[in-house]
Design a protein around this motif. Structure first.
Motif, PDB file in Angstrom:
ATOM      1  N   SER A  13      37.906  35.220  30.994  1.00  0.00           N
ATOM      2  CA  SER A  13      37.847  36.559  31.573  1.00  0.00           C
ATOM      3  C   SER A  13      37.713  36.685  32.952  1.00  0.00           C
ATOM      4  O   SER A  13      38.304  37.668  33.533  1.00  0.00           O
ATOM      5  N   GLY A  14      37.133  35.705  33.648  1.00  0.00           N
ATOM      6  CA  GLY A  14      37.310  35.677  35.089  1.00  0.00           C
ATOM      7  C   GLY A  14      38.750  35.412  35.504  1.00  0.00           C
ATOM      8  O   GLY A  14      39.081  36.123  36.623  1.00  0.00           O
ATOM      9  N   ALA A  15      39.451  34.561  34.901  1.00  0.00           N
ATOM     10  CA  ALA A  15      40.706  34.396  35.480  1.00  0.00           C
ATOM     11  C   ALA A  15      41.624  35.666  35.231  1.00  0.00           C
ATOM     12  O   ALA A  15      42.461  36.094  36.109  1.00  0.00           O
ATOM     13  N   ASP A  16      41.159  36.515  34.298  1.00  0.00           N
ATOM     14  CA  ASP A  16      42.231  37.725  34.174  1.00  0.00           C
ATOM     15  C   ASP A  16      41.814  38.635  34.998  1.00  0.00           C
ATOM     16  O   ASP A  16      42.562  39.559  35.329  1.00  0.00           O
ATOM     17  N   THR A  17      40.451  38.774  35.321  1.00  0.00           N
ATOM     18  CA  THR A  17      39.879  39.599  36.581  1.00  0.00           C
ATOM     19  C   THR A  17      40.755  39.217  37.833  1.00  0.00           C
ATOM     20  O   THR A  17      41.317  40.048  38.660  1.00  0.00           O
ATOM     21  N   LEU A  18      40.743  37.852  38.131  1.00  0.00           N
ATOM     22  CA  LEU A  18      41.481  37.472  39.326  1.00  0.00           C
ATOM     23  C   LEU A  18      42.920  37.847  39.364  1.00  0.00           C
ATOM     24  O   LEU A  18      43.456  38.386  40.410  1.00  0.00           O
ATOM     25  N   ALA A  19      43.373  37.766  38.359  1.00  0.00           N
ATOM     26  CA  ALA A  19      44.970  38.030  38.140  1.00  0.00           C
ATOM     27  C   ALA A  19      44.983  39.594  38.201  1.00  0.00           C
ATOM     28  O   ALA A  19      46.155  39.825  38.973  1.00  0.00           O
ATOM     29  N   SER A  20      44.155  40.379  37.790  1.00  0.00           N
ATOM     30  CA  SER A  20      44.619  41.957  38.066  1.00  0.00           C
ATOM     31  C   SER A  20      44.225  41.963  39.307  1.00  0.00           C
ATOM     32  O   SER A  20      45.297  43.219  40.017  1.00  0.00           O
TER      33      SER A  20
END
Length: 269
Positions: free
Chosen positions: A199-206
């Motif tokens: 979920s942290g990777a998804d936040t960074l991507a967003s």
């Protein structure tokens, strides 16, 4: 006689081409050349330097790999010059310093940065050593930073890239998700921890995608290519906890070649 006519005709054609090119140049135009070399600058952190993919040459602690997507693309397209400035551990401030070496003639710039600013190395340490809840809490800290502080730092980096290379195509790389949830790993982090890290990777991507697009750059999302190749999948393109420790949780040779490089090929043209 025929040979003489053919030779004369060829000479006239060459002369016409030269005159035509000179006329275009006089008015500020050039003839596009598909074989023209790309002036390529590769900026960023360890995911761009290729840490984890080996073959670092004399790059020292920066760990610039001959197997990195940047070097592979430069080789395939005969980039000239190729400035490989990415360095393991780089944060946004370090990338600003890397940009001091960039000339205005760059036609392609790639960059990955933000993960170190948000503290994801510490996240992985805390999640490895702590409880499920402490891992979730630490990931949430990093996500708060990514949402609230990182956007301004990324804006500063992308603005300086545009200032230093106003004519360049800018490709901003994100990061892959680390884990396949419910995958083949029978030991190590729990699925709760793995889900939190993803979920942290998804936040960074967003966040990174939004700021890249606002700056007029292309966002290279590698989460899709890495799906099915995360840690705990049947075909890992990422290292898990490994030695040297700084290579842990980084793309391996296949991650660079099969995960990152095809995305750059698509976006750079």
């Amino acid at each position: 006689m025929v040979a003489h006519v053919q030779k004369t005709t060829q000479s006239m054609i060459r002369a016409c081409v030269v005159v035509f090119a000179a006329t275009l140049a006089l008015f500020g135009f050039t003839i596009p050349a598909s074989a023209a070399a790309t002036n390529y600058v590769a900026l960023g952190d360890s995911y761009s330097s290729g840490t984890g993919a080996g073959s670092y040459g004399d790059s020292g602690a920066c760990k610039r790999s001959a197997n990195s997507y940047a070097q592979l693309w430069a080789n395939a397209h005969s980039a000239s010059p190729f400035q490989f400035l990415a360095c393991s551990g780089a944060r946004t401030g370090d990338v600003l310093n890397q940009l001091n070496s960039v000339t205005g003639g760059a036609t392609l710039v790639t960059v990955s940065v933000g993960g170190n600013d948000a503290g994801f190395a510490d996240v992985m340490t805390d999640c490895t050593l702590g409880s499920d809840q402490s891992c979730v809490d630490r990931v949430n800290e990093a996500k708060t930073y990514a949402n609230n502080t990182l956007p301004g730092l990324l804006d500063g980096v992308y603005a300086k890239i545009k200032q230093k290379a106003p004519g360049a195509k800018i490709v901003v790389f994100g990061y892959p998700r680390f884990y396949q949830i419910g995958g083949s790993c029978n030991a190590g982090l729990s699925d709760t921890k793995r889900s939190a890290i993803n979920s942290g990777a998804d936040t960074l991507a967003s966040v990174t995608s939004g700021r890249a697009k606002a700056a007029g750059a292309s966002f290279a999302d590698v989460r899709g290519p890495f799906t099915g190749h995360e840690i705990c999948s049947g075909d890992w393109w990422l290292k898990s906890l490994s030695w040297p420790v700084d290579e842990s949780y980084h793309p391996n040779v296949n991650g660079q070649k099969l995960g990152y490089l095809p995305v750059l090929n698509q976006l750079a043209g």
